[in-house]
Design a protein around this motif. Structure first.
Motif, mmCIF file in Angstrom:
data_model
loop_
_atom_site.group_PDB
_atom_site.id
_atom_site.type_symbol
_atom_site.label_atom_id
_atom_site.label_comp_id
_atom_site.label_asym_id
_atom_site.label_seq_id
_atom_site.Cartn_x
_atom_site.Cartn_y
_atom_site.Cartn_z
ATOM 1 N N UNK A 177 -2.523 -1.532 -11.322
ATOM 2 C CA UNK A 177 -1.993 -0.367 -10.161
ATOM 3 C C UNK A 177 -3.039 0.073 -8.919
ATOM 4 N N UNK A 178 -2.772 0.545 -7.735
ATOM 5 C CA UNK A 178 -3.272 0.324 -6.258
ATOM 6 C C UNK A 178 -3.965 1.522 -7.270
ATOM 7 N N UNK A 179 -5.137 1.318 -5.757
ATOM 8 C CA UNK A 179 -6.394 2.768 -5.969
ATOM 9 C C UNK A 179 -6.726 3.179 -4.443
ATOM 10 N N UNK A 180 -7.718 3.694 -4.783
ATOM 11 C CA UNK A 180 -8.290 4.040 -2.830
ATOM 12 C C UNK A 180 -10.026 3.031 -2.788
ATOM 13 N N UNK A 181 -9.029 2.325 -1.606
ATOM 14 C CA UNK A 181 -11.076 1.786 -1.811
ATOM 15 C C UNK A 181 -12.198 2.479 -1.924
ATOM 16 N N UNK A 182 -12.204 3.690 -2.027
ATOM 17 C CA UNK A 182 -13.006 4.409 -2.580
ATOM 18 C C UNK A 182 -13.915 4.422 -3.308
ATOM 19 N N UNK A 189 -4.832 13.469 2.639
ATOM 20 C CA UNK A 189 -4.255 12.247 2.585
ATOM 21 C C UNK A 189 -5.280 10.726 2.519
ATOM 22 N N UNK A 190 -4.650 10.081 1.077
ATOM 23 C CA UNK A 190 -5.496 9.447 0.742
ATOM 24 C C UNK A 190 -4.677 7.537 0.484
ATOM 25 N N UNK A 191 -4.677 6.528 1.399
ATOM 26 C CA UNK A 191 -4.528 5.441 1.258
ATOM 27 C C UNK A 191 -4.625 4.659 0.105
ATOM 28 N N UNK A 192 -3.780 3.935 -0.738
ATOM 29 C CA UNK A 192 -4.303 3.445 -1.944
ATOM 30 C C UNK A 192 -3.401 1.785 -2.047
ATOM 31 N N UNK A 193 -4.363 1.038 -2.738
ATOM 32 C CA UNK A 193 -4.556 -0.526 -2.418
ATOM 33 C C UNK A 193 -4.783 -0.978 -3.649
ATOM 34 N N UNK A 229 0.935 -1.278 0.275
ATOM 35 C CA UNK A 229 -0.180 -0.239 0.205
ATOM 36 C C UNK A 229 0.943 1.305 -0.156
ATOM 37 N N UNK A 230 0.729 2.558 -0.435
ATOM 38 C CA UNK A 230 1.204 4.083 -0.645
ATOM 39 C C UNK A 230 0.051 4.782 0.532
ATOM 40 N N UNK A 231 0.548 5.728 0.011
ATOM 41 C CA UNK A 231 -0.082 6.883 0.717
ATOM 42 C C UNK A 231 -0.442 8.176 -0.262
ATOM 43 N N UNK A 232 -1.477 8.624 -0.788
ATOM 44 C CA UNK A 232 -1.473 9.850 -1.954
ATOM 45 C C UNK A 232 -1.606 10.956 -1.107
#
Length: 486
Positions: free
Chosen positions: A389-394, A343-347, A291-294
């Motif tokens: 590509x990882x993205x936000x769960x939203x 911020x927003x976590x992406x996974x 995971x990472x953070x936007x």
């Protein structure tokens, strides 16, 4: 939903025609396939002329030129070149498609709908070529190959450790899919074959394998799979098919939601449980994969990309134009959220989550029913690199909320009760998600509204191009989303 006008997948370069008399055989099929391919539901390039076919690989799973009573089975990977639609920009496409062709001296009446054609020359002259998946005998051969891992030509067959697959299960081809094809074996397994393929592990194999290793009970674990490999090259394998348990007795969420609407019945307990299931899958994926953070730059870039998609959609669909300012406000709010430290976590995500991608089936532990999540392929029209590509769960959450809206639109009457059904299930889904994840999607309204808006804009463009009779569904959401929130 898919959009066949989306960017094309990367072409595949290796070539392997390890078929006896291969060149002559393939030349004899070119004319037949040029006419047959554009008529298939899974062919993405409808409306544009074919510029040519190139063989990427050809493998005989059963001999095709014997002329005897046993049908032949030919596996092909073909690169299809097409001209651009009138006025379109960019290079002509070079999509790679997977085909399984049966060969017989004559075709029994039961297989008449599967006819591809009768070659007029070459080693198959006098034979009938047909779509092999319609033939239970040939579809059954694929299961036998998956039962015994190994390599044949460019095809590699793999199986999950500890899995024992029964032999002789009857095969039946499902007829409801559009971008892929699926074969059910007995009531035990379902084989999903990807029609348009590109280098890299398909997320419909990658993510369920990761979830199975993590012990998630929400996703059927792959039992076996097959791919195309070229040893000694820099080309990544192409995922061709995945065999997974068939959830017999299950019903998809779309049908359950429509049934609830038709009876004016409560659906909130199901929506709540579905929210929990979604959160459990997201939590397991976040634990299993990076995971990472936007932060501000990336979120502002995301807001800009959403605005650009709105501009492009409004250019193509005039009905969107009066709502541009109101819709842009949602993207501007996302930019403000970022500028104020948001911020927003992406996974890794499902990528195309809606009510048709979830199944409710009897719990094998005898605890009533449970939701399972299927089809992790993402939007098939998007390039594979984008889908991985990882993205936000939203993004997944917004897709499911939009699906509740689509279901409500199918009720023959509109009015307060239907609107209340949609709002109640939206809230129940988010509550279930929050309880299982510790994160309430409604507590980050800027993120949720921006992604719901982006999804609705995509839906408008899709419906305008492919299902104009459905355009009113996303347009109703557009009018609602363009109004400033309370």
């Amino acid at each position: 939903m898919t959009d066949s006008s989306s960017p094309r997948t990367a072409p595949v370069r290796p070539s392997d025609t390890a078929v006896p008399q291969g060149s002559a055989m393939l030349r004899s099929l070119t004319g037949l396939l040029t006419r047959w391919l554009p008529r298939q539901r899974w062919f993405a390039g409808k409306g544009r002329p074919l510029g040519g076919l190139t063989v990427v690989s050809a493998t005989e799973l059963l001999p095709c030129g014997s002329g005897g009573p046993t049908p032949g089975l030919l596996h092909l990977l073909l690169r299809v070149r097409q001209s651009q639609a009138s006025g379109a920009q960019g290079p002509a496409s070079g999509d790679c498609y997977q085909l399984l062709l049966g060969v017989r001296p004559s075709l029994p009446p039961s297989l008449a709908p599967a006819l591809v054609g009768r070659p007029a020359e070459g080693p198959l002259r006098g034979s009938v070529v047909y779509e092999a998946l319609h033939d239970p005998r040939l579809a059954g051969l694929l299961l036998e190959r998956l039962r015994a891992p190994g390599t044949l030509g460019t095809l590699h067959f793999g199986r999950a450790p500890g899995v024992s697959i029964p032999s002789g299960l009857p095969a039946r081809l499902l007829s409801s899919e559009q971008s892929n094809s699926s074969v059910v074996y007995g009531d035990a397994y379902i084989l999903k074959l990807f029609r348009r393929v590109s280098p890299g592990v398909n997320p419909d194999l990658e993510l369920p394998l990761a979830l199975a290793e993590a012990g998630s009970p929400r996703v059927p674990a792959p039992a076996a799979w097959f791919e195309a490999v070229w040893p000694g090259t820099m080309t990544e394998p192409l995922t061709l098919g995945v065999l997974a348990p068939f959830l017999s007795g299950s019903t998809d969420g779309w049908q359950l939601a429509l049934h609830s609407l038709s009876r004016r019945a409560d659906f909130t307990s199901s929506a709540h449980a579905l929210g929990r299931a979604t959160a459990e899958v997201h939590t397991a994926l976040a634990a299993a994969l990076p995971t990472s953070v936007l932060r501000r730059p990336q979120l502002e870039q995301a807001a800009t990309a959403m605005t650009e998609r709105l501009t492009e959609a409004a250019s193509a669909v005039p009905a969107l134009r009066p709502y541009r300012a109101g819709l842009r406000a949602a993207y501007e709010a996302l930019g403000d959220y970022a500028r104020h430290g948001g911020t927003c976590v992406v996974q890794r995500l499902h990528g195309d989550l809606h009510l048709g991608q979830v199944l409710r089936s009897p719990d094998p532990r005898g605890r009533g029913c449970q939701w399972s999540v299927i089809d992790f392929e993402g939007e098939p029209a998007r390039p594979l690199s984008d889908r991985r590509r990882p993205g936000p769960v939203v993004r997944d959450i917004a897709g499911m909320l939009r699906s509740f809206d689509y279901a409500a639109s199918q009720h023959p009457a509109s009015g307060p009760w239907v609107d209340a059904w949609y709002r109640a299930n939206r809230s129940a889904y988010c509550r279930g998600y929050a309880e299982a994840s510790g994160h309430d999607p409604l507590e980050q309204p800027e993120l949720l509204r921006a992604h719901e808006t982006d999804k609705a804009v995509y839906e408008v463009l899709y419906e305008a191009r492919h299902r104009p009779a459905w355009l009113h569904v996303p347009m109703a959401a557009i009018r609602r989303l363009a109004t400033p929130p309370d």
